[in-house]
Design a protein around this motif. Structure first.
Motif, PDB file in Angstrom:
ATOM      1  N   VAL A  29       0.402  -0.246   8.433  1.00  0.00           N
ATOM      2  CA  VAL A  29      -0.833   0.007   6.976  1.00  0.00           C
ATOM      3  C   VAL A  29      -1.319  -1.596   6.672  1.00  0.00           C
ATOM      4  CG1 VAL A  29      -1.456   1.137   5.245  1.00  0.00           C
ATOM      5  CG2 VAL A  29      -0.085   2.207   6.932  1.00  0.00           C
ATOM      6  N   ALA A  30      -2.607  -1.825   7.075  1.00  0.00           N
ATOM      7  CA  ALA A  30      -3.109  -3.006   5.703  1.00  0.00           C
ATOM      8  C   ALA A  30      -3.366  -2.782   4.637  1.00  0.00           C
ATOM      9  CB  ALA A  30      -4.939  -3.496   6.753  1.00  0.00           C
ATOM     10  N   GLY A  31      -3.330  -3.837   3.972  1.00  0.00           N
ATOM     11  CA  GLY A  31      -3.829  -3.139   2.318  1.00  0.00           C
ATOM     12  C   GLY A  31      -3.757  -4.780   1.643  1.00  0.00           C
ATOM     13  N   THR A  32      -3.704  -4.581   0.526  1.00  0.00           N
ATOM     14  CA  THR A  32      -4.481  -6.282  -0.565  1.00  0.00           C
ATOM     15  C   THR A  32      -3.696  -5.934  -1.340  1.00  0.00           C
ATOM     16  OG1 THR A  32      -5.659  -5.577  -1.752  1.00  0.00           O
ATOM     17  CG2 THR A  32      -6.796  -6.414   0.008  1.00  0.00           C
ATOM     18  N   PHE A  33      -2.982  -7.323  -2.394  1.00  0.00           N
ATOM     19  CA  PHE A  33      -1.559  -7.556  -3.108  1.00  0.00           C
ATOM     20  C   PHE A  33      -2.425  -7.278  -4.840  1.00  0.00           C
ATOM     21  CE2 PHE A  33       0.829  -8.522   1.026  1.00  0.00           C
ATOM     22  CZ  PHE A  33       1.546  -7.976   0.823  1.00  0.00           C
ATOM     23  N   SER A  34      -1.470  -7.269  -5.696  1.00  0.00           N
ATOM     24  CA  SER A  34      -1.699  -7.922  -6.657  1.00  0.00           C
ATOM     25  C   SER A  34      -1.159  -8.030  -7.455  1.00  0.00           C
ATOM     26  CB  SER A  34      -3.336  -6.574  -7.445  1.00  0.00           C
ATOM     27  OG  SER A  34      -3.012  -5.550  -7.485  1.00  0.00           O
ATOM     28  N   TRP A  35      -0.137  -8.319  -8.419  1.00  0.00           N
ATOM     29  CA  TRP A  35       0.604  -8.490  -9.344  1.00  0.00           C
ATOM     30  C   TRP A  35       0.334  -7.954 -10.791  1.00  0.00           C
ATOM     31  CZ3 TRP A  35       5.596  -9.897  -7.297  1.00  0.00           C
ATOM     32  CH2 TRP A  35       5.712 -10.007  -5.835  1.00  0.00           C
ATOM     33  N   VAL A  36       1.549  -7.413 -11.445  1.00  0.00           N
ATOM     34  CA  VAL A  36       1.285  -7.619 -13.001  1.00  0.00           C
ATOM     35  C   VAL A  36       3.044  -7.907 -13.338  1.00  0.00           C
ATOM     36  CG1 VAL A  36       1.642  -5.918 -14.773  1.00  0.00           C
ATOM     37  CG2 VAL A  36      -0.225  -5.743 -12.624  1.00  0.00           C
ATOM     38  N   GLY A  37       3.454  -9.144 -13.740  1.00  0.00           N
ATOM     39  CA  GLY A  37       4.245  -9.785 -14.221  1.00  0.00           C
ATOM     40  C   GLY A  37       5.358  -9.561 -13.111  1.00  0.00           C
ATOM     41  N   ALA A  38       6.676  -9.162 -13.042  1.00  0.00           N
ATOM     42  CA  ALA A  38       7.438  -8.522 -11.381  1.00  0.00           C
ATOM     43  C   ALA A  38       7.403  -7.784 -10.783  1.00  0.00           C
ATOM     44  CB  ALA A  38       8.819  -9.134 -12.201  1.00  0.00           C
ATOM     45  N   THR A  39       5.905  -7.068 -10.372  1.00  0.00           N
ATOM     46  CA  THR A  39       5.628  -5.858 -10.322  1.00  0.00           C
ATOM     47  C   THR A  39       4.946  -5.967  -8.893  1.00  0.00           C
ATOM     48  OG1 THR A  39       6.507  -3.876 -11.518  1.00  0.00           O
ATOM     49  CG2 THR A  39       5.091  -3.164  -9.995  1.00  0.00           C
ATOM     50  N   LEU A  40       4.581  -5.736  -7.653  1.00  0.00           N
ATOM     51  CA  LEU A  40       3.608  -5.964  -6.771  1.00  0.00           C
ATOM     52  C   LEU A  40       3.380  -4.221  -6.809  1.00  0.00           C
ATOM     53  CD1 LEU A  40       2.453  -7.348  -4.319  1.00  0.00           C
ATOM     54  CD2 LEU A  40       4.941  -6.731  -2.997  1.00  0.00           C
ATOM     55  N   PHE A  41       1.636  -4.357  -6.609  1.00  0.00           N
ATOM     56  CA  PHE A  41       0.716  -3.341  -6.546  1.00  0.00           C
ATOM     57  C   PHE A  41       0.516  -3.766  -5.156  1.00  0.00           C
ATOM     58  CE2 PHE A  41       1.601  -3.058 -10.866  1.00  0.00           C
ATOM     59  CZ  PHE A  41       1.812  -1.725 -10.621  1.00  0.00           C
ATOM     60  N   PHE A  42       0.353  -2.705  -3.800  1.00  0.00           N
ATOM     61  CA  PHE A  42      -0.206  -2.670  -2.988  1.00  0.00           C
ATOM     62  C   PHE A  42      -1.525  -1.778  -2.470  1.00  0.00           C
ATOM     63  CE2 PHE A  42      -0.017  -1.476   2.269  1.00  0.00           C
ATOM     64  CZ  PHE A  42      -0.551  -2.303   2.657  1.00  0.00           C
ATOM     65  N   LYS A  43      -2.521  -2.102  -2.403  1.00  0.00           N
ATOM     66  CA  LYS A  43      -3.252  -0.999  -1.863  1.00  0.00           C
ATOM     67  C   LYS A  43      -3.659  -0.701  -0.369  1.00  0.00           C
ATOM     68  CE  LYS A  43      -7.816  -0.345  -4.216  1.00  0.00           C
ATOM     69  NZ  LYS A  43      -9.334  -0.468  -4.612  1.00  0.00           N
ATOM     70  N   PRO A  44      -3.523  -0.144   0.148  1.00  0.00           N
ATOM     71  CA  PRO A  44      -4.200   0.259   1.915  1.00  0.00           C
ATOM     72  C   PRO A  44      -5.272   0.093   1.175  1.00  0.00           C
ATOM     73  CG  PRO A  44      -2.624   1.650   1.170  1.00  0.00           C
ATOM     74  CD  PRO A  44      -3.040   1.178  -0.430  1.00  0.00           C
ATOM     75  N   CYS A  45      -6.115  -0.129   2.476  1.00  0.00           N
ATOM     76  CA  CYS A  45      -7.476  -0.494   3.267  1.00  0.00           C
ATOM     77  C   CYS A  45      -8.192   1.132   3.233  1.00  0.00           C
ATOM     78  CB  CYS A  45      -7.897  -1.355   3.804  1.00  0.00           C
ATOM     79  SG  CYS A  45      -6.678  -3.077   3.912  1.00  0.00           S
ATOM     80  N   ILE A  46      -7.353   2.266   4.169  1.00  0.00           N
ATOM     81  CA  ILE A  46      -7.791   2.573   4.414  1.00  0.00           C
ATOM     82  C   ILE A  46      -6.820   3.589   3.247  1.00  0.00           C
ATOM     83  CG2 ILE A  46      -8.026   4.579   6.013  1.00  0.00           C
ATOM     84  CD1 ILE A  46      -8.831   2.293   8.318  1.00  0.00           C
ATOM     85  N   ALA A  47      -7.206   5.001   2.757  1.00  0.00           N
ATOM     86  CA  ALA A  47      -7.269   5.856   1.774  1.00  0.00           C
ATOM     87  C   ALA A  47      -5.735   6.799   2.670  1.00  0.00           C
ATOM     88  CB  ALA A  47      -7.467   7.328   1.457  1.00  0.00           C
ATOM     89  N   LEU A  48      -3.883   6.896   2.324  1.00  0.00           N
ATOM     90  CA  LEU A  48      -2.627   7.148   3.166  1.00  0.00           C
ATOM     91  C   LEU A  48      -3.304   8.982   3.715  1.00  0.00           C
ATOM     92  CD1 LEU A  48      -0.038   6.347   0.982  1.00  0.00           C
ATOM     93  CD2 LEU A  48      -1.627   5.155   3.286  1.00  0.00           C
ATOM     94  N   ARG A  49      -2.828   8.900   5.305  1.00  0.00           N
ATOM     95  CA  ARG A  49      -3.372  10.028   5.678  1.00  0.00           C
ATOM     96  C   ARG A  49      -2.499  10.818   5.511  1.00  0.00           C
ATOM     97  NH1 ARG A  49      -3.612   6.187   9.450  1.00  0.00           N
ATOM     98  NH2 ARG A  49      -1.286   7.110  10.414  1.00  0.00           N
TER      99      ARG A  49
END
Length: 296
Positions: free
Chosen positions: A80-100
């Motif tokens: 599953v491809a996606g992008t990363f973002s961070w808030v403090g010590a928490t990693l957020f992963f956003k898939p490029c396509i909505a999860l099926r």
């Protein structure tokens, strides 16, 4: 001489103590654990994947590059491809396509993840969740004919009943006969019973095997896992039919005369004379025969 040596020894001892304290401090910092303290959406089953958030929280400040490199996510085994973002010590992963829907997901953070001091992740994260409504495997409940049974006619259908609704788009590719026979599979409106209609006659007194592949899936995408098979024969009579008589029929269908069969063993030819152009032939057999087979 001795009065001068004491300060030197004291200074050396002080330096050694400071060095030891520094080393101890480094060991303490190095030995502090670095671990995953939580992740979302968490283990479970979810009706829809579109609203789900994927995140991983750590016990302390991580080395973000190493964590991102150690992160992976798959859906039914595909990345599953996606992008990363961070808030403090928490990693957020956003898939490029909505999860099926109807998909099993796996979230992994490998041992390559570490904190800025080089302390590796204490335990690898292996998180799993699903957007399937249920995870029960389908199975074959019953068949017509039964296992080891018999089809009475050469054009009779074969049916398979399943424990639940099966995938209408793919079930046909999971059903096969040996020896092969042409025909069509149809699924009942409830989606739980598949019926095979032969387009050619079954071969009389022949054993057939129906194989249902383990890849057959239900409406939620759950596969059977193990194949199922059915053996059956067509008819229990191995004696072929024979012609017992022949008659000349007039236009109304009435018998005009009985035709005399030719005895090939006597060396002569027996002729039936006086045949009218509008007459037809009626044949009598030793047993019921398939009208379709007479056409050949």
């Amino acid at each position: 001489m001795s009065a001068r040596v004491k300060p030197i020894r004291f200074a050396a001892m002080l330096a050694a103590a400071v060095s030891a304290a520094a080393c101890l401090s480094c060991d303490i910092l190095r030995n502090q654990s670095f671990s995953v303290v939580g992740w979302t959406p968490g283990t479970g089953r979810f009706e829809s994947g579109g609203d789900l958030s994927v995140s991983v929280s750590f016990s302390g400040e991580p080395d973000r590059v190493s964590v991102e490199n150690a992160f992976s996510m798959t859906g039914n085994g595909a990345a599953v491809a996606g992008t990363f973002s961070w808030v403090g010590a928490t990693l957020f992963f956003k898939p490029c396509i909505a999860l099926r829907g109807n998909t099993d997901f796996r979230v992994t953070v490998g041992a390559g993840a570490m904190n800025p001091r080089g302390v590796s992740l204490e335990d690898v994260l292996e998180g799993r969740f699903s957007t399937r409504p249920e995870d029960g495997r389908p199975s074959v409940l019953s068949t017509i004919p039964e296992r080891g049974g018999m089809l009475a006619g050469v054009l009779d259908s074969v049916s398979v009943s399943f424990s639940e609704q099966v995938d209408s788009a793919s079930f046909r590719g999971c059903m096969s006969f040996s020896p092969a026979i042409s025909g069509v599979w149809r699924l009942d409106p409830d989606g739980e019973t598949a019926v095979f209609l032969p387009l050619a006659p079954w071969v009389w007194a022949t054993e057939y095997r129906l194989i249902v592949s383990g890849d057959l899936a239900d409406a939620s995408g759950n596969r059977m896992g193990e194949s199922a098979s059915l053996r059956f024969t067509v008819g229990n009579d191995a004696i072929p039919p024979s012609v017992t008589g022949a008659q000349a029929l007039d236009k109304s269908g009435s018998i005009v005369s009985s035709l005399v069969p030719d005895d090939t063993a006597d060396g002569s030819i027996d002729e039936n004379t006086g045949w009218e152009a509008e007459w037809r032939v009626g044949l009598a057999f030793s047993e019921t025969v398939s009208m379709r087979s007479l056409g050949g």
